[in-house]
Design a protein around this motif. Structure first.
Motif, PDB file in Angstrom:
ATOM      1  N   LEU A 313      63.242  36.108  64.646  1.00  0.00           N
ATOM      2  CA  LEU A 313      63.702  37.452  64.300  1.00  0.00           C
ATOM      3  C   LEU A 313      65.113  37.702  64.812  1.00  0.00           C
ATOM      4  CD1 LEU A 313      60.427  39.475  64.998  1.00  0.00           C
ATOM      5  CD2 LEU A 313      61.465  39.021  62.767  1.00  0.00           C
ATOM      6  N   LEU A 314      65.393  37.258  66.027  1.00  0.00           N
ATOM      7  CA  LEU A 314      66.722  37.444  66.594  1.00  0.00           C
ATOM      8  C   LEU A 314      67.747  36.526  65.935  1.00  0.00           C
ATOM      9  CD1 LEU A 314      65.768  37.861  70.368  1.00  0.00           C
ATOM     10  CD2 LEU A 314      66.466  39.629  68.750  1.00  0.00           C
ATOM     11  N   LEU A 315      67.332  35.320  65.574  1.00  0.00           N
ATOM     12  CA  LEU A 315      68.234  34.424  64.836  1.00  0.00           C
ATOM     13  C   LEU A 315      68.634  35.057  63.508  1.00  0.00           C
ATOM     14  CD1 LEU A 315      66.595  30.905  65.377  1.00  0.00           C
ATOM     15  CD2 LEU A 315      68.861  31.610  66.183  1.00  0.00           C
ATOM     16  N   ASP A 316      67.662  35.655  62.831  1.00  0.00           N
ATOM     17  CA  ASP A 316      67.933  36.260  61.534  1.00  0.00           C
ATOM     18  C   ASP A 316      68.949  37.389  61.654  1.00  0.00           C
ATOM     19  OD1 ASP A 316      67.409  36.603  58.688  1.00  0.00           O
ATOM     20  OD2 ASP A 316      66.388  38.455  59.254  1.00  0.00           O
ATOM     21  N   MET A 317      68.922  38.115  62.761  1.00  0.00           N
ATOM     22  CA  MET A 317      69.886  39.192  62.985  1.00  0.00           C
ATOM     23  C   MET A 317      71.297  38.638  63.101  1.00  0.00           C
ATOM     24  SD  MET A 317      67.696  41.599  65.605  1.00  0.00           S
ATOM     25  CE  MET A 317      69.014  42.790  65.798  1.00  0.00           C
ATOM     26  N   ASP A 318      71.413  37.368  63.488  1.00  0.00           N
ATOM     27  CA  ASP A 318      72.718  36.716  63.576  1.00  0.00           C
ATOM     28  C   ASP A 318      73.016  35.874  62.343  1.00  0.00           C
ATOM     29  OD1 ASP A 318      73.990  37.454  66.071  1.00  0.00           O
ATOM     30  OD2 ASP A 318      72.326  36.475  67.084  1.00  0.00           O
ATOM     31  N   GLY A 319      72.220  36.045  61.296  1.00  0.00           N
ATOM     32  CA  GLY A 319      72.489  35.353  60.049  1.00  0.00           C
ATOM     33  C   GLY A 319      72.043  33.911  60.028  1.00  0.00           C
ATOM     34  N   ILE A 320      71.123  33.539  60.922  1.00  0.00           N
ATOM     35  CA  ILE A 320      70.684  32.144  61.037  1.00  0.00           C
ATOM     36  C   ILE A 320      69.261  32.009  60.507  1.00  0.00           C
ATOM     37  CG2 ILE A 320      70.255  30.217  62.612  1.00  0.00           C
ATOM     38  CD1 ILE A 320      72.292  31.594  64.531  1.00  0.00           C
ATOM     39  N   SER A 321      69.071  31.101  59.565  1.00  0.00           N
ATOM     40  CA  SER A 321      67.739  30.839  58.997  1.00  0.00           C
ATOM     41  C   SER A 321      67.182  29.552  59.585  1.00  0.00           C
ATOM     42  CB  SER A 321      67.820  30.709  57.478  1.00  0.00           C
ATOM     43  OG  SER A 321      68.329  31.881  56.902  1.00  0.00           O
ATOM     44  N   ALA A 322      65.974  29.640  60.151  1.00  0.00           N
ATOM     45  CA  ALA A 322      65.276  28.473  60.703  1.00  0.00           C
ATOM     46  C   ALA A 322      63.795  28.702  60.473  1.00  0.00           C
ATOM     47  CB  ALA A 322      65.595  28.293  62.182  1.00  0.00           C
ATOM     48  N   SER A 323      62.944  27.877  61.084  1.00  0.00           N
ATOM     49  CA  SER A 323      61.502  28.079  60.943  1.00  0.00           C
ATOM     50  C   SER A 323      60.815  27.831  62.274  1.00  0.00           C
ATOM     51  CB  SER A 323      60.908  27.159  59.876  1.00  0.00           C
ATOM     52  OG  SER A 323      61.044  25.813  60.249  1.00  0.00           O
ATOM     53  N   SER A 324      59.632  28.387  62.400  1.00  0.00           N
ATOM     54  CA  SER A 324      58.880  28.292  63.641  1.00  0.00           C
ATOM     55  C   SER A 324      57.918  27.119  63.617  1.00  0.00           C
ATOM     56  CB  SER A 324      58.090  29.582  63.878  1.00  0.00           C
ATOM     57  OG  SER A 324      57.239  29.462  64.986  1.00  0.00           O
ATOM     58  N   GLY A 325      57.668  26.549  64.779  1.00  0.00           N
ATOM     59  CA  GLY A 325      56.679  25.485  64.898  1.00  0.00           C
ATOM     60  C   GLY A 325      55.274  26.030  64.931  1.00  0.00           C
ATOM     61  N   SER A 326      55.155  27.340  64.849  1.00  0.00           N
ATOM     62  CA  SER A 326      53.846  27.970  64.848  1.00  0.00           C
ATOM     63  C   SER A 326      53.457  28.352  63.439  1.00  0.00           C
ATOM     64  CB  SER A 326      53.876  29.224  65.723  1.00  0.00           C
ATOM     65  OG  SER A 326      52.764  30.036  65.476  1.00  0.00           O
ATOM     66  N   ALA A 327      52.152  28.399  63.199  1.00  0.00           N
ATOM     67  CA  ALA A 327      51.665  28.790  61.874  1.00  0.00           C
ATOM     68  C   ALA A 327      51.475  30.293  61.765  1.00  0.00           C
ATOM     69  CB  ALA A 327      50.350  28.070  61.581  1.00  0.00           C
ATOM     70  N   CYS A 328      51.943  31.049  62.763  1.00  0.00           N
ATOM     71  CA  CYS A 328      51.719  32.499  62.756  1.00  0.00           C
ATOM     72  C   CYS A 328      52.313  33.173  61.535  1.00  0.00           C
ATOM     73  CB  CYS A 328      52.331  33.126  64.009  1.00  0.00           C
ATOM     74  SG  CYS A 328      51.519  32.618  65.538  1.00  0.00           S
ATOM     75  N   THR A 329      53.416  32.632  61.035  1.00  0.00           N
ATOM     76  CA  THR A 329      54.064  33.260  59.893  1.00  0.00           C
ATOM     77  C   THR A 329      53.205  33.206  58.646  1.00  0.00           C
ATOM     78  OG1 THR A 329      55.224  31.162  59.553  1.00  0.00           O
ATOM     79  CG2 THR A 329      56.417  32.890  60.698  1.00  0.00           C
ATOM     80  N   SER A 330      52.199  32.352  58.641  1.00  0.00           N
ATOM     81  CA  SER A 330      51.314  32.291  57.482  1.00  0.00           C
ATOM     82  C   SER A 330      50.035  33.083  57.716  1.00  0.00           C
ATOM     83  CB  SER A 330      50.970  30.824  57.164  1.00  0.00           C
ATOM     84  OG  SER A 330      50.262  30.232  58.238  1.00  0.00           O
ATOM     85  N   GLY A 331      50.027  33.881  58.779  1.00  0.00           N
ATOM     86  CA  GLY A 331      48.881  34.739  59.032  1.00  0.00           C
ATOM     87  C   GLY A 331      47.884  34.190  60.032  1.00  0.00           C
ATOM     88  N   SER A 332      48.156  33.016  60.597  1.00  0.00           N
ATOM     89  CA  SER A 332      47.251  32.411  61.560  1.00  0.00           C
ATOM     90  C   SER A 332      47.777  32.612  62.969  1.00  0.00           C
ATOM     91  CB  SER A 332      47.117  30.908  61.272  1.00  0.00           C
ATOM     92  OG  SER A 332      46.433  30.267  62.335  1.00  0.00           O
ATOM     93  N   LEU A 333      46.868  32.771  63.920  1.00  0.00           N
ATOM     94  CA  LEU A 333      47.267  32.883  65.316  1.00  0.00           C
ATOM     95  C   LEU A 333      47.327  31.520  65.999  1.00  0.00           C
ATOM     96  CD1 LEU A 333      45.239  36.040  66.429  1.00  0.00           C
ATOM     97  CD2 LEU A 333      47.657  35.888  65.827  1.00  0.00           C
TER      98      LEU A 333
END
Length: 395
Positions: A313-333
């Motif tokens: 979220l903070l990277l996006d505020m600085d215009g940086i696109s990346a991805s997380s090593g967690s599956a949380c973004t797909s709705g999983s904890l």
């Protein structure tokens, strides 16, 4: 923040202008149905597909008649596993060997096939995401029909010893399927030298359009048809071909084949600069994946005591696109199954970020991102309630 820093090329790449220009011709100038070969418009489309098939085949050292176009990597993975399984049901073969770090297109297909009586062995990996070749040999039984192992992991970038795996498969008379979606355009692929029987490909990972991929099926391999209907793709995958997507895929492959070594060398140099920058500026980090046997554009670190989603979220505020090593973004904890398979605890896995650089990435971009990451991680750690509670952190 005016400038954007796109560092998620493993998710998808920008479609190259040359690819778009090539595709546009098949929306209006050459819009014929390739099955309608009694007139010129249809023949042009058929010729375009034949030419595309040869370009893709040459790129992986295959015969053009061994290339089948699909809707993408996931479809190709499904076809490889289901097609081989259904073709072998009545032949005493009901065993598949794969790994714990495969893409879900493979893992979920294996789970589906288990409902029909197919047995699956899921190989462990070490802390770098590498399989053990001895464990692979020991897993093979007289019932084994297929080994399915990805060329390079989409999350941590680890490249498997495919040629050695292929030799083992050939020695035991077992088919080898390789998911090469991330490897295409980044690693040399030679289906003959590497003893590969089936290979999954996708266009949008190397500057091509989404919704198009391919499957290499070695001559003589028995596999059930994917889609029943007309005679397209030599009767194995029915449906009118998306000519514009097919020529786009081929154009992307053609461009990737030019200056291939120089391209890989450039990405590797940028990757190494990125890795060293993170290590030298941020404490308590873990490089995920093999330190050298990894994709030339993959940088994946775990940042202890912070959550990956907060970083994103903070990277996006600085215009940086990346991805997380967690599956949380797909709705999983749950954190990534890949990271857990390498031995990371849940807390560390949740703090993982994957950057994947591309052709447009510069050294200046990397320097900016490293310094931005340093500030973000310092800020989040100052607010972290679990930084000094190791037991709570690991949960």
């Amino acid at each position: 923040m005016s400038k954007k820093f796109y560092l998620d090329n493993a998710a998808t790449t920008r479609v190259k202008k040359e690819v778009i220009d090539e595709m546009l011709k098949y929306f209006d100038e050459k819009y014929g149905n390739p099955s309608s070969q009694l007139y010129e418009l249809g023949r042009r489309s058929k010729e375009a597909i034949d030419n595309a098939r040869k370009i893709v085949a040459d790129f992986i050292n295959a015969d053009e008649k061994e290339i089948y176009f699909t809707a993408g990597g996931s479809e190709s993975d499904n076809w490889a596993l289901k097609g081989v399984a259904f073709a072998n049901f009545n032949k005493g073969k009901n065993h598949i060997i794969t790994t714990k770090i495969e893409h879900h297109a493979v893992l979920h297909t294996c789970e589906y096939l288990e409902k029909f009586g197919v047995k699956t062995t899921y190989l462990d990996v070490d802390k770098y995401g590498m399989i053990d070749l001895e464990q692979l040999k020991e897993a093979i039984t007289p019932e084994t029909m297929l080994i399915s192992i990805m060329f390079a992991n989409n999350e941590i970038g680890t490249i498997q010893p495919i040629e050695q795996i292929g030799e083992i498969a050939k020695e035991h008379g077992v088919l080898l399927h390789v998911d090469a979606v991330q490897a295409m355009g980044a690693v040399k692929i030679d289906v003959k030298k590497q003893h590969i029987d089936l290979l999954s490909m996708s266009a949008h990972k190397l500057g091509g359009p989404k919704g198009i991929g391919g499957m290499f099926i070695r001559k003589g391999v028995k596999i059930d048809n994917l889609i029943h209907g007309g005679g397209q793709e030599r009767g194995k995958r029915a449906g009118t071909e998306g000519v514009q997507n097919i020529v786009g895929f081929a154009k992307a492959v053609e461009l990737a084949s030019k200056d291939f070594d120089a391209h890989v060398k450039k990405l590797t140099s940028l990757r190494n600069k990125f890795i060293e920058g993170i290590k030298n500026n941020i404490p308590d980090v873990i490089l995920n994946g093999h330190p050298t046997m990894r994709l030339p554009n993959n940088v994946n670190f775990s940042y202890k005591y912070v959550e990956g989603e907060s970083i994103l979220l903070l990277l996006d505020m600085d215009g940086i696109s990346a991805s997380s090593g967690s599956a949380c973004t797909s709705g999983s904890l749950d954190p990534s199954h890949v990271l857990l398979a390498t031995g990371l605890d849940h807390g560390t896995a949740h703090g993982s970020i994957r950057f994947t650089i591309g052709e447009e990435t510069t050294e200046e971009d990397i320097s900016f991102v490293v310094q931005t990451m340093k500030g973000i991680v310092e800020r989040l750690r100052m607010m972290s309630p679990i930084k000094n509670d190791e037991d709570l952190y690991k949960k």
